[in-house]
Design a protein around this motif. Structure first.
Motif, PDB file in Angstrom:
ATOM      1  N   LEU A  10       0.832  -1.202   0.000  1.00  0.00           N
ATOM      2  CA  LEU A  10       0.000   0.000   0.000  1.00  0.00           C
ATOM      3  C   LEU A  10       0.868   1.254   0.000  1.00  0.00           C
ATOM      4  O   LEU A  10       2.010   1.224   0.463  1.00  0.00           O
ATOM      5  CB  LEU A  10      -0.916  -0.003   1.226  1.00  0.00           C
ATOM      6  CG  LEU A  10      -1.869  -1.191   1.315  1.00  0.00           C
ATOM      7  CD1 LEU A  10      -2.549  -1.214   2.679  1.00  0.00           C
ATOM      8  CD2 LEU A  10      -2.887  -1.137   0.204  1.00  0.00           C
ATOM      9  N   LEU A  11       0.303   2.325  -0.493  1.00  0.00           N
ATOM     10  CA  LEU A  11       0.979   3.616  -0.491  1.00  0.00           C
ATOM     11  C   LEU A  11       0.358   4.473   0.596  1.00  0.00           C
ATOM     12  O   LEU A  11      -0.841   4.749   0.570  1.00  0.00           O
ATOM     13  CB  LEU A  11       0.821   4.291  -1.853  1.00  0.00           C
ATOM     14  CG  LEU A  11       1.217   3.447  -3.062  1.00  0.00           C
ATOM     15  CD1 LEU A  11       1.000   4.229  -4.344  1.00  0.00           C
ATOM     16  CD2 LEU A  11       2.646   2.952  -2.945  1.00  0.00           C
ATOM     17  N   ALA A  12       1.160   4.859   1.575  1.00  0.00           N
ATOM     18  CA  ALA A  12       0.692   5.672   2.696  1.00  0.00           C
ATOM     19  C   ALA A  12       1.312   7.059   2.589  1.00  0.00           C
ATOM     20  O   ALA A  12       2.531   7.209   2.733  1.00  0.00           O
ATOM     21  CB  ALA A  12       1.064   5.014   4.023  1.00  0.00           C
ATOM     22  N   PRO A  13       0.500   8.093   2.290  1.00  0.00           N
ATOM     23  CA  PRO A  13       1.051   9.439   2.118  1.00  0.00           C
ATOM     24  C   PRO A  13       1.614   9.993   3.423  1.00  0.00           C
ATOM     25  O   PRO A  13       1.137   9.670   4.515  1.00  0.00           O
ATOM     26  CB  PRO A  13      -0.142  10.255   1.635  1.00  0.00           C
ATOM     27  CG  PRO A  13      -1.348   9.511   2.069  1.00  0.00           C
ATOM     28  CD  PRO A  13      -0.955   8.060   2.123  1.00  0.00           C
ATOM     29  N   ALA A  32      -4.299   4.957   3.349  1.00  0.00           N
ATOM     30  CA  ALA A  32      -3.461   4.098   2.519  1.00  0.00           C
ATOM     31  C   ALA A  32      -4.171   3.870   1.186  1.00  0.00           C
ATOM     32  O   ALA A  32      -5.404   3.911   1.120  1.00  0.00           O
ATOM     33  CB  ALA A  32      -3.189   2.772   3.224  1.00  0.00           C
ATOM     34  N   PHE A  33      -3.381   3.619   0.145  1.00  0.00           N
ATOM     35  CA  PHE A  33      -3.938   3.515  -1.194  1.00  0.00           C
ATOM     36  C   PHE A  33      -3.317   2.334  -1.928  1.00  0.00           C
ATOM     37  O   PHE A  33      -2.145   2.021  -1.729  1.00  0.00           O
ATOM     38  CB  PHE A  33      -3.714   4.828  -1.947  1.00  0.00           C
ATOM     39  CG  PHE A  33      -4.347   5.983  -1.230  1.00  0.00           C
ATOM     40  CD1 PHE A  33      -5.671   6.303  -1.448  1.00  0.00           C
ATOM     41  CD2 PHE A  33      -3.642   6.691  -0.271  1.00  0.00           C
ATOM     42  CE1 PHE A  33      -6.278   7.332  -0.736  1.00  0.00           C
ATOM     43  CE2 PHE A  33      -4.232   7.720   0.445  1.00  0.00           C
ATOM     44  CZ  PHE A  33      -5.560   8.033   0.208  1.00  0.00           C
ATOM     45  N   VAL A  79      -8.499   2.580   3.432  1.00  0.00           N
ATOM     46  CA  VAL A  79      -7.881   2.315   2.131  1.00  0.00           C
ATOM     47  C   VAL A  79      -8.743   2.922   1.017  1.00  0.00           C
ATOM     48  O   VAL A  79      -9.957   2.706   0.987  1.00  0.00           O
ATOM     49  CB  VAL A  79      -7.700   0.800   1.919  1.00  0.00           C
ATOM     50  CG1 VAL A  79      -7.092   0.505   0.554  1.00  0.00           C
ATOM     51  CG2 VAL A  79      -6.826   0.204   3.030  1.00  0.00           C
ATOM     52  N   ASN A  80      -8.107   3.652   0.130  1.00  0.00           N
ATOM     53  CA  ASN A  80      -8.760   4.256  -1.044  1.00  0.00           C
ATOM     54  C   ASN A  80      -9.983   5.093  -0.665  1.00  0.00           C
ATOM     55  O   ASN A  80     -11.044   4.978  -1.269  1.00  0.00           O
ATOM     56  CB  ASN A  80      -9.137   3.180  -2.065  1.00  0.00           C
ATOM     57  CG  ASN A  80      -7.941   2.515  -2.687  1.00  0.00           C
ATOM     58  OD1 ASN A  80      -6.813   2.984  -2.580  1.00  0.00           O
ATOM     59  ND2 ASN A  80      -8.163   1.394  -3.341  1.00  0.00           N
ATOM     60  N   VAL A  81      -9.825   5.971   0.315  1.00  0.00           N
ATOM     61  CA  VAL A  81     -10.960   6.730   0.851  1.00  0.00           C
ATOM     62  C   VAL A  81     -11.603   7.697  -0.142  1.00  0.00           C
ATOM     63  O   VAL A  81     -12.733   8.118   0.089  1.00  0.00           O
ATOM     64  CB  VAL A  81     -10.592   7.486   2.153  1.00  0.00           C
ATOM     65  CG1 VAL A  81     -10.293   6.519   3.268  1.00  0.00           C
ATOM     66  CG2 VAL A  81      -9.426   8.436   1.933  1.00  0.00           C
ATOM     67  N   ALA A  82     -10.950   8.012  -1.235  1.00  0.00           N
ATOM     68  CA  ALA A  82     -11.560   8.913  -2.222  1.00  0.00           C
ATOM     69  C   ALA A  82     -12.385   8.149  -3.258  1.00  0.00           C
ATOM     70  O   ALA A  82     -12.931   8.753  -4.171  1.00  0.00           O
ATOM     71  CB  ALA A  82     -10.482   9.729  -2.922  1.00  0.00           C
ATOM     72  N   ASP A  83     -12.501   6.852  -3.098  1.00  0.00           N
ATOM     73  CA  ASP A  83     -13.144   6.019  -4.110  1.00  0.00           C
ATOM     74  C   ASP A  83     -14.567   5.600  -3.763  1.00  0.00           C
ATOM     75  O   ASP A  83     -15.082   4.634  -4.323  1.00  0.00           O
ATOM     76  CB  ASP A  83     -12.292   4.786  -4.401  1.00  0.00           C
ATOM     77  CG  ASP A  83     -11.010   5.136  -5.137  1.00  0.00           C
ATOM     78  OD1 ASP A  83     -10.888   6.289  -5.601  1.00  0.00           O
ATOM     79  OD2 ASP A  83     -10.133   4.276  -5.256  1.00  0.00           O
ATOM     80  N   GLY A  84     -15.225   6.307  -2.860  1.00  0.00           N
ATOM     81  CA  GLY A  84     -16.630   6.013  -2.550  1.00  0.00           C
ATOM     82  C   GLY A  84     -16.855   4.560  -2.182  1.00  0.00           C
ATOM     83  O   GLY A  84     -16.328   4.076  -1.190  1.00  0.00           O
TER      84      GLY A  84
END
Length: 105
Positions: A10-13, A32-33, A79-84
């Protein structure tokens, strides 16, 4: 799904040298993404799509087993919180995070 999360890279900013997170309902959520595109959608949603973002590539298991226990207070992983509907939440409960830091009812 939990097994896939634990094995996923995962990618964690990062923000100011620390993992980026937010708070909701008394729980700190580490963001995380699953890929750079998902991270970019998050950046756009925050109005920062034109900025370069630093991130840490980390296994989901390491986030849950090592990073969460070092956090202050109840902490889960978003995870992927901008993805609805594609977003996934891994709350700080037994079976997801170590028992010692899990929230009990």
């Amino acid at each position: 799904m939990l097994g896939e999360f634990r094995r996923a890279l995962l990618l964690a900013p990062l923000a100011d040298g620390a993992l980026m997170s937010g708070e909701q309902g008394g729980v700190r959520w580490i963001y995380a993404f699953t890929d750079e595109a998902a991270l970019a959608r998050f950046a756009l949603a925050r109005g920062a799509g034109d900025q370069e973002w630093e991130y840490l590539a980390v296994l989901g298991a390491r986030l849950a087993d090592t990073i969460v226990p070092g956090a202050e207070g109840p902490t889960g992983i978003a995870v992927n919180v901008a993805d609805g509907e594609g977003a996934m939440l891994f709350p700080p409960v037994v079976g997801i995070v170590p028992d010692a830091v899990a929230v009990t009812a």
